[in-house]
Design a protein around this motif. Structure first.
Motif, PDB file in Angstrom:
ATOM      1  N   LYS A   1      59.649  14.673 -13.738  1.00 30.56           N
ATOM      2  CA  LYS A   1      60.588  15.813 -13.673  1.00 30.56           C
ATOM      3  C   LYS A   1      61.900  15.265 -13.678  1.00 30.56           C
ATOM      4  N   PHE A   2      62.738  16.138 -14.627  1.00 25.19           N
ATOM      5  CA  PHE A   2      64.246  15.734 -14.667  1.00 25.19           C
ATOM      6  C   PHE A   2      65.064  17.096 -14.631  1.00 25.19           C
ATOM      7  N   PHE A   3      66.348  16.787 -14.266  1.00 22.73           N
ATOM      8  CA  PHE A   3      67.445  17.413 -14.120  1.00 22.73           C
ATOM      9  C   PHE A   3      68.448  17.177 -15.193  1.00 22.73           C
ATOM     10  N   SER A   4      68.980  18.002 -15.874  1.00 19.39           N
ATOM     11  CA  SER A   4      69.891  17.479 -16.918  1.00 19.39           C
ATOM     12  C   SER A   4      70.776  19.069 -17.211  1.00 19.39           C
TER      13      SER A   4
ATOM     14  N   LEU B   1      60.975  11.755 -23.542  1.00 19.22           N
ATOM     15  CA  LEU B   1      59.983  11.437 -22.552  1.00 19.22           C
ATOM     16  C   LEU B   1      58.457  12.014 -23.381  1.00 19.22           C
ATOM     17  N   ASP B   2      58.522  12.967 -24.059  1.00 17.51           N
ATOM     18  CA  ASP B   2      57.242  13.559 -24.634  1.00 17.51           C
ATOM     19  C   ASP B   2      56.785  12.358 -25.559  1.00 17.51           C
ATOM     20  N   LYS B   3      57.667  11.752 -26.274  1.00 14.16           N
ATOM     21  CA  LYS B   3      57.301  10.704 -27.195  1.00 14.16           C
ATOM     22  C   LYS B   3      56.549   9.632 -26.650  1.00 14.16           C
ATOM     23  N   TYR B   4      56.887   9.511 -25.388  1.00 15.64           N
ATOM     24  CA  TYR B   4      56.142   8.413 -24.579  1.00 15.64           C
ATOM     25  C   TYR B   4      55.135   8.692 -23.851  1.00 15.64           C
TER      26      TYR B   4
ATOM     27  N   ILE C   1      67.086   4.239 -18.725  1.00 15.12           N
ATOM     28  CA  ILE C   1      65.671   4.487 -19.301  1.00 15.12           C
ATOM     29  C   ILE C   1      65.648   4.035 -20.800  1.00 15.12           C
ATOM     30  N   THR C   2      66.696   4.678 -21.601  1.00 13.73           N
ATOM     31  CA  THR C   2      66.798   4.611 -23.104  1.00 13.73           C
ATOM     32  C   THR C   2      67.554   3.130 -23.019  1.00 13.73           C
TER      33      THR C   2
END
Length: 236
Positions: free
Chosen positions: A115-118, A106-109, A13-14
């Protein structure tokens, strides 16, 4: 036909691997590189790798946030999320990296509700602390077991799609019906004879999905992946 999409974060994604950049910038670059090689070759787990690397990091919270917020994503990922929702396809992010930077990016965009899991990371008195809430009780290679998330969040009739680029994506790719890969994951899939769609951006992914949904390309379960998923449930 119900489709579930699971996607790696760093380097997928990045544009950059944000985890690599964070620990190389604020930690010991050479030490970090040596441990990554050991993890890549299955000599140590990612949990062990991250814990050792974190011990070498000294960072100011403001400096860390500034670096993180300077990072960019594949801009087509925003379009992909919107497209997936319009087509009633669920998208989940699975990362063996850390929530500290994933959430901020994610918030920046404006991707607040993806939903994410990390793994977890926080800063106390310029020291980095890490935690691993999603390990696997048997396989200890990854701190965050992506395979388990895929199986837990999918039903028997779901088509499981995985999108990734790196070493932590090798395991989940084995259990997915459809794989999109680049860089190290692409090499791995080709070496292991796992069918894989090469991509550079999420525009490529959307275009391939359009072929699936229009019927120009058949979307179906992968027999070898189904067998591996059954093996997991039989062991349990």
């Amino acid at each position: 036909m119900n489709i579930k999409v699971f996607c790696d974060f760093d380097g997928t994604i990045t544009k950059n691997d944000v985890g690599d950049l964070f620990f190389e910038t604020f930690g010991d670059r050479n030490y970090y590189s040596s441990l990554v090689v050991k993890w890549r070759d299955y000599e140590i787990s990612s949990k062990e790798m991250w814990e050792k690397i974190a011990e070498k990091v000294k960072v100011d919270y403001v400096e860390a946030e500034k670096l993180i917020l300077s990072q960019e994503i594949d801009i087509y990922f925003i379009d992909f999320v919107k497209w997936a929702r319009e087509n009633e396809i669920e998208v989940f992010i699975l990362s063996d990296g850390f929530d500290f930077y994933i959430k901020r990016i994610l918030d920046k965009y404006g991707l607040f509700d993806v939903k994410f899991f990390s793994n977890k990371l926080w800063i106390e008195d310029r020291k980095v602390k890490v935690d691993f809430p999603y390990p696997d009780s048997v396989c200890r290679i990854c701190g965050n077991c992506k395979r388990n998330h895929m199986l837990t969040l999918s039903g028997d009739d779901d088509i499981i799609v995985y999108i990734g680029d790196g070493y932590s994506d090798r395991c989940p790719a084995e259990y997915a019906d459809v794989v999109f890969g680049k860089k190290e994951l692409l090499k791995y899939c080709r070496a292991k004879n796992i069918p894989v769609y090469e991509f550079e951006t999420f525009k490529d992914v959307m275009e391939q999905f359009e072929r699936f949904l229009s019927g120009r390309k058949r979307l179906r379960k992968r027999w070898q992946a189904e067998l591996k998923r059954r093996e997991v449930f039989m062991r349990e």
